[in-house]
Write a protein that holds these residues in place. Sequence first.
Motif, mmCIF file in Angstrom:
data_model
loop_
_atom_site.group_PDB
_atom_site.id
_atom_site.type_symbol
_atom_site.label_atom_id
_atom_site.label_comp_id
_atom_site.label_asym_id
_atom_site.label_seq_id
_atom_site.Cartn_x
_atom_site.Cartn_y
_atom_site.Cartn_z
ATOM 1 N N ARG A 1 0.834 -1.207 0.000
ATOM 2 C CA ARG A 1 0.000 0.000 0.000
ATOM 3 C C ARG A 1 0.866 1.254 0.000
ATOM 4 N NH1 ARG A 1 -4.368 1.803 4.715
ATOM 5 N NH2 ARG A 1 -4.792 3.894 3.883
ATOM 6 N N ALA A 2 1.908 1.249 0.810
ATOM 7 C CA ALA A 2 2.780 2.422 0.890
ATOM 8 C C ALA A 2 3.455 2.690 -0.451
ATOM 9 C CB ALA A 2 3.830 2.223 1.979
ATOM 10 N N LEU A 3 3.933 1.652 -1.117
ATOM 11 C CA LEU A 3 4.625 1.830 -2.390
ATOM 12 C C LEU A 3 3.671 2.303 -3.481
ATOM 13 C CD1 LEU A 3 6.942 -1.288 -2.235
ATOM 14 C CD2 LEU A 3 7.699 1.090 -2.301
ATOM 15 N N VAL A 4 2.470 1.747 -3.512
ATOM 16 C CA VAL A 4 1.487 2.183 -4.512
ATOM 17 C C VAL A 4 1.132 3.647 -4.304
ATOM 18 C CG1 VAL A 4 -0.872 1.893 -5.338
ATOM 19 C CG2 VAL A 4 0.561 -0.112 -4.949
ATOM 20 N N GLU A 5 0.947 4.061 -3.051
ATOM 21 C CA GLU A 5 0.627 5.459 -2.777
ATOM 22 C C GLU A 5 1.788 6.372 -3.167
ATOM 23 O OE1 GLU A 5 -0.438 5.598 1.333
ATOM 24 O OE2 GLU A 5 -2.477 4.825 0.987
ATOM 25 N N MET A 6 3.016 5.949 -2.869
ATOM 26 C CA MET A 6 4.178 6.761 -3.197
ATOM 27 C C MET A 6 4.428 6.810 -4.700
ATOM 28 S SD MET A 6 6.733 5.648 -0.079
ATOM 29 C CE MET A 6 7.976 6.889 -0.412
ATOM 30 N N SER A 7 3.954 5.816 -5.427
ATOM 31 C CA SER A 7 4.165 5.786 -6.876
ATOM 32 C C SER A 7 3.432 6.917 -7.588
ATOM 33 C CB SER A 7 3.708 4.435 -7.453
ATOM 34 O OG SER A 7 2.290 4.335 -7.479
ATOM 35 N N GLU A 8 2.451 7.527 -6.932
ATOM 36 C CA GLU A 8 1.719 8.633 -7.552
ATOM 37 C C GLU A 8 2.592 9.866 -7.717
ATOM 38 O OE1 GLU A 8 -1.778 9.370 -5.302
ATOM 39 O OE2 GLU A 8 -2.697 7.435 -5.758
ATOM 40 N N ARG A 9 3.692 9.942 -6.956
ATOM 41 C CA ARG A 9 4.572 11.120 -7.019
ATOM 42 C C ARG A 9 6.007 10.737 -7.384
ATOM 43 N NH1 ARG A 9 1.561 10.885 -2.739
ATOM 44 N NH2 ARG A 9 3.262 10.129 -1.414
ATOM 45 N N ALA A 10 6.200 9.503 -7.808
ATOM 46 C CA ALA A 10 7.549 9.011 -8.093
ATOM 47 C C ALA A 10 7.791 8.879 -9.592
ATOM 48 C CB ALA A 10 7.770 7.660 -7.413
#
Length: 269
Positions: A227-236
């Motif tokens: 979940r953390a990685l998917v959420e961070m992928s929005e700004r990566a």
Amino acid sequence: MINPIVVGVDGSSGSLWAVEWAADEAKLRNVPLLLVHATPMLIRAGMLSAAGYERLEADRQAMLDRARADALRRVPGLAVEVRAVAADPGAALVAAGEHAQMLVVGARGVGGFEGLLLGSVSLFAASHATCPIVTMPASSLARRLEHGNVVLGVDERHSSSHAIGWAFEEADRRSAELVAMHGVNGFGAPWQEIGEQLELAEALAGWEPKYPGLDVTRRVVPVSPARALVEMSERAALIVLGARRPSTGFGMALGRVNHTVLNHAHCPT
């Protein structure tokens, strides 16, 4: 001979973006690009007439030539080779990646030739490739965050030095911030967060001195890693994960977190 970046091409929008992304990466690394299209339909097994196979081969070659033209528009002067292979696409891409710096595939390219669902191909390639592999999720086609940070998912219990080193190198090459993230499903006690932070710092300790000019941020978050990685992928600009081969050397190299991120990330992974 300089090892190339290999890109799987099937004519879909996902694979065409993969070509453009890989062209930029090839420019950064100063290496050639190899565009590969593979399909068992090119196997001359008597299903078509000789003329029919010739038309099919010409059709696929024209598709590869268009992809090559797209890459050259993106990066003029880039060395680009094309190759049509009469074989299963997943197996052909893994074979092409044996001597590649990187393998790049579209993640869900529905709409290519034969209505090919590239997701199955990218999953096979990600599970069996012997080189770093980057997948281009369809959800990111509308948002190209080329100058975002590089996010590294770290499981300190099974930390992959290859993935960590690759993430540091990519962030340094792009002059981007590296965010090293470790997700925990909630902190059971106040001291647990401190312990997790110490273990994350230990996992990165050997790499940070090698890149003294790199901006590195360490984050321990109280949510699941996927979940953390998917959420961070929005700004990566890029998500980096390691894969663990079974001790026998056979079987799938992807775990639950890998599968979730590959299916839901909003940026190249």
